[in-house]
Design an enzyme around this catalytic site. Sequence first.
Site, short mmCIF file in Angstrom:
data_model
loop_
_atom_site.label_atom_id
_atom_site.label_comp_id
_atom_site.label_asym_id
_atom_site.label_seq_id
_atom_site.Cartn_x
_atom_site.Cartn_y
_atom_site.Cartn_z
N GLU A 49 0.82 -1.21 0.00
CA GLU A 49 0.00 0.00 0.00
C GLU A 49 0.86 1.27 0.00
OE1 GLU A 49 -0.55 -2.56 2.00
OE2 GLU A 49 -2.64 -3.17 1.87
N LYS A 60 -17.53 -0.58 5.91
CA LYS A 60 -18.04 -1.56 4.94
C LYS A 60 -19.57 -1.51 4.82
CE LYS A 60 -17.33 -6.35 3.55
NZ LYS A 60 -16.79 -7.66 3.96
N MET A 69 24.46 9.03 2.62
CA MET A 69 24.35 10.31 3.31
C MET A 69 24.59 10.13 4.82
SD MET A 69 24.03 13.46 2.65
CE MET A 69 23.06 14.10 1.29
N PHE A 125 -11.27 -6.95 14.06
CA PHE A 125 -10.22 -7.45 13.18
C PHE A 125 -9.92 -6.42 12.09
CE2 PHE A 125 -8.97 -9.88 9.32
CZ PHE A 125 -7.72 -10.25 9.77
N GLN A 126 -8.67 -6.12 11.91
CA GLN A 126 -8.19 -5.13 10.94
C GLN A 126 -8.86 -3.76 11.11
OE1 GLN A 126 -8.16 -6.93 6.96
NE2 GLN A 126 -6.09 -7.68 7.37
#
Lengths: 555, 173
Positions: free
Chosen positions: A52, A164, A471, A114-115
Amino acid sequence: MKDKKLSGAEILIKSLEAEGVEVIFGYPGGQALPIYDALYDSGIKHILTRHEQGAAHAADGYARATGRTGVCLATSGPGATNLVTGIANAYMDSVPLVAITGQVPQSLLGKDSFQEADIMGITMPITKHSFLVEDPAEISQVVKEAFYIAASGRPGPVLIDLPKDVSTVKAEYSKPDKICLPGYEPVLDGDRRQVKKAAEAIAQSERPLIYAGGGVVTSGAHEELLQLAELIVAPVATTLMGIGGFPGNHPLSLGMLGMHGTKYANFAVCECDLLIAVGARFDDRVTGKLETFAPGAKIVHIDIDPAEIGKNIQVDIPIVGDVKRVIKQLTEILSPDLREAWRDKITAWKKEYPLSYCKKGGLKPQYIISEIYRQTKGRARVTTEVGQHQMWAAQYYTFTRPRSFISSGGLGTMGYGLPAAVGVQVGCPEDVVFDIAGDGSIQMNIQELVTAVNYNLPINIAIINNGYLGMVRQWQELFYNRRYSQSELINPDFVKLAEAYGAEGIRVTTRDGVAPAIERAIRSGKPVMIDFVVDREDNVFPMVPPGGSLNKMLG
Amino acid sequence: MRHTLTVLVENTPGVLARVAGLFSRRGFNIDSLAVGRTDNPAVSRMTIVVEGDDQVLEQVNKQLHKLIDVIKINDITKDAYVDRELVMIKVYAEAATRSEIMQLVDIFRGRIVDVGRKTLTIEVTGDEGKIDAFENCLRPFGIKELVRTGKIAMLRGLKPGTKNNGYKEEDMV
């Protein structure tokens, strides 16, 4: 009448189509399933990234290259939190982005389901605005407002969190007719009295300097800026974000200013009597020690975001407005000036203190970048990761067009360049795209190589491979007594890795190998990763040590 | 210096978190924050007391303005305004001290809202100075619990040029 009702997800897709969205970068998951189901029948193209974070950066790169708002999509919980770095990156560099996340159904919200992650709360400090949609009937209005907020004023990321149940339940789709945001009204035109004051200050100035930031690119003010600079004979130094906003090969161009800016740009800052800041925000990487920044200069600050004015430095003449419009207002009332003494001084500085590097030893990063510039005739879209290679790209590739240098400035996100290149190539299919990368950064989102292969995106990746986090190593060398703590890297075989992903891999270890490798990459028509094995301990110079004065540069 | 801001915001979920988050993130010091809805249920009004010099206040103002949900900000510190705070204090009150406390309540024009076996609960409204003074008077008796609402404030009269649903000030007297 029943047929006219659409699910929330269908309304979402319809609303995105109404906004003219052509492509979404995303990754599916449980709570985003209804959205993906609606997307299945849609004309909107979906690019499946492999992480993602890649989706967020790709949407960001797409937005920077095309000027259109980028859209990324992820599921709830880990999908949403994986977007966070990408959203923060877009926020710091004022990139128009709409991030859409699935969320657990409202009945499960706040129950550690969940999630589940409170993505709106998590992203509050790094979004321009955010919406948690509670009713499918609101979706079309929310989408319209989100796109308007993301792209107008000072652009930035906007989050839409869609539970949802909201994406599943049906409602009537109605096209929103107007936007109602009483607390949001960006000021576009500069106040006429302030513009007049600025014009007077310019007329009186003997040594004006234009300090141009990302706002010039964002507002599309490059032509107006060129006109202004030539009219009043003011040299132009750009920030990292402003690169491409003024042609780098123009006699009045000073290149980049600040920590790794050119000597002549930093000298000009120290000696100018009028500093005209245009769409820039006096970042610490630009100013160094604030007390000695432009010490003898009056300061004019033009910016669309009023909060940037007076944030880091006190200015004499602030002008709030869209950079493009304000410059236009200024040039309309200014008369031309030659300023020969100042111009001669600049020319002399440029001759005396050019960017230079030691050409002895092994393969030189600066040479590789110059060669990419030569072969692409300065017309490539260049993305970068973050580190030494990024600064060398900014210094040694002469950018002449806006939206051609695409780099993570404010947040400094390693792993930005590859997914950004994917987004850029999607948005600009005709252009040659190069990701100039480091061997450390490239491994942070290497999985997106297969995205490029998957969608036949012929991006070119040039890894400046010195086997170090370069760097970090440079700072350890200069400020930590050469104690190279955790900065040396054991790397994979990048050629084999490229081949494993289905891309082409090339290794270059000598100067003579550079030109043919770049040529082969550009011609191949498929994703190519070139592993340039360079001198291990080269440093980026000039360098203003952190918190130092701009006239005290190393190198 | 302490400044009093009145801030009109859209009454949306998360608006308080946005404002509070902004203050903590940018290192601005809130002395008090009181919030409630206005006559328009879609709009809430916050009274925020914030500590800082002019430069800090300018940033507070501008950063607040950047929040999409913030409709209007007024720094009324230098204008004529009315402010009030409400405090409830539960104080130990034995038979010997009860009448003395009740006298104090009278003097401060407070009200006793609950009487316990060993305590009195008192409500007082007023500006900040009065509340502080009252608290100090009660301290020797032993304060068991104290809660303050934080200051709410409103400009006096109408500012010249302010629209107020079409009414002129004369109409409202």
